[in-house]
Scaffold this motif. Structure first.
Motif, PDB file in Angstrom:
ATOM      1  N   LEU A  47       6.095   9.977  -7.897  1.00 13.46           N
ATOM      2  CA  LEU A  47       5.182   9.015  -7.278  1.00 13.46           C
ATOM      3  C   LEU A  47       4.111   9.668  -6.404  1.00 13.46           C
ATOM      4  O   LEU A  47       3.185   8.998  -5.963  1.00 13.46           O
ATOM      5  N   SER A  50       0.422   8.779  -6.480  1.00 14.81           N
ATOM      6  CA  SER A  50       0.035   7.452  -5.999  1.00 14.81           C
ATOM      7  C   SER A  50      -0.025   7.398  -4.478  1.00 14.81           C
ATOM      8  O   SER A  50      -0.529   6.433  -3.911  1.00 14.81           O
ATOM      9  N   LEU A  52       2.645   7.197  -2.673  1.00 16.47           N
ATOM     10  CA  LEU A  52       3.808   6.432  -2.242  1.00 16.47           C
ATOM     11  C   LEU A  52       5.074   7.252  -2.338  1.00 16.47           C
ATOM     12  O   LEU A  52       5.152   8.215  -3.099  1.00 16.47           O
ATOM     13  N   PHE A  57       7.669   2.281  -2.846  1.00 12.21           N
ATOM     14  CA  PHE A  57       7.475   1.660  -4.155  1.00 12.21           C
ATOM     15  C   PHE A  57       8.428   0.472  -4.313  1.00 12.21           C
ATOM     16  O   PHE A  57       8.023  -0.612  -4.732  1.00 12.21           O
ATOM     17  N   LEU A 117      -0.774   0.250  -6.536  1.00 10.60           N
ATOM     18  CA  LEU A 117      -0.173   1.427  -7.134  1.00 10.60           C
ATOM     19  C   LEU A 117      -1.159   2.064  -8.082  1.00 10.60           C
ATOM     20  O   LEU A 117      -1.626   1.428  -9.013  1.00 10.60           O
TER      21      LEU A 117
END
Length: 135
Positions: A47, A50, A52, A57, A117
């Motif tokens: 992740l 992104s 995150l 998430f 996202l």
């Protein structure tokens, strides 16, 4: 580690290092927590583009499904304590991914309508979307 060593050095009872080593090798809880941290790190790496973390998430997915929820309800759904959840929501609020109305009790979180996202294409399958179907 030095903090624990000082506390243990002052304890009247000696620490049984052989027993600690046995627990580290045979305790299911010890092993599960270790594996969970390792798997979490893999998801965090996936992740990373992104911006995150895996926990964030999950929070965003839960809020996307609920649209709005109190921190207490969200904590119950995610099986985390409210203090940890509140702390991990701060960066999501800062980045305008969730909103928390000011001066409102109980505190309510709402996912914003902005794209939340920007994970790379295919990251869903990389992160195991099909793995759950196979297991």
């Amino acid at each position: 580690m030095s903090v624990y060593a000082r506390i243990m050095a002052n304890a009247e009872q000696q620490v049984d290092l052989a027993r600690c080593a046995e627990i580290a090798e045979t305790c299911t809880n010890f092993s599960l927590r270790k594996v969970t941290r390792m798997v979490g790190a893999i998801y965090d790496d996936g992740l990373r583009p992104s911006g995150l973390k895996g926990t964030q998430f999950n929070q965003l997915v839960a809020l996307a499904l609920l649209r709005t929820a109190t921190v207490q309800k969200l904590a119950k759904i995610l099986v985390v304590d409210r203090t940890s959840l509140t702390r991990s929501l701060v960066p999501l609020e800062r980045d305008n991914l969730v909103q928390s109305p000011q001066c409102r009790w109980p505190r309510t979180e709402t996912r914003t309508d902005e794209p939340w996202l920007s994970a790379p294409q295919g990251s869903n399958s990389t992160l195991g979307a099909g793995a759950t179907a196979r297991s």
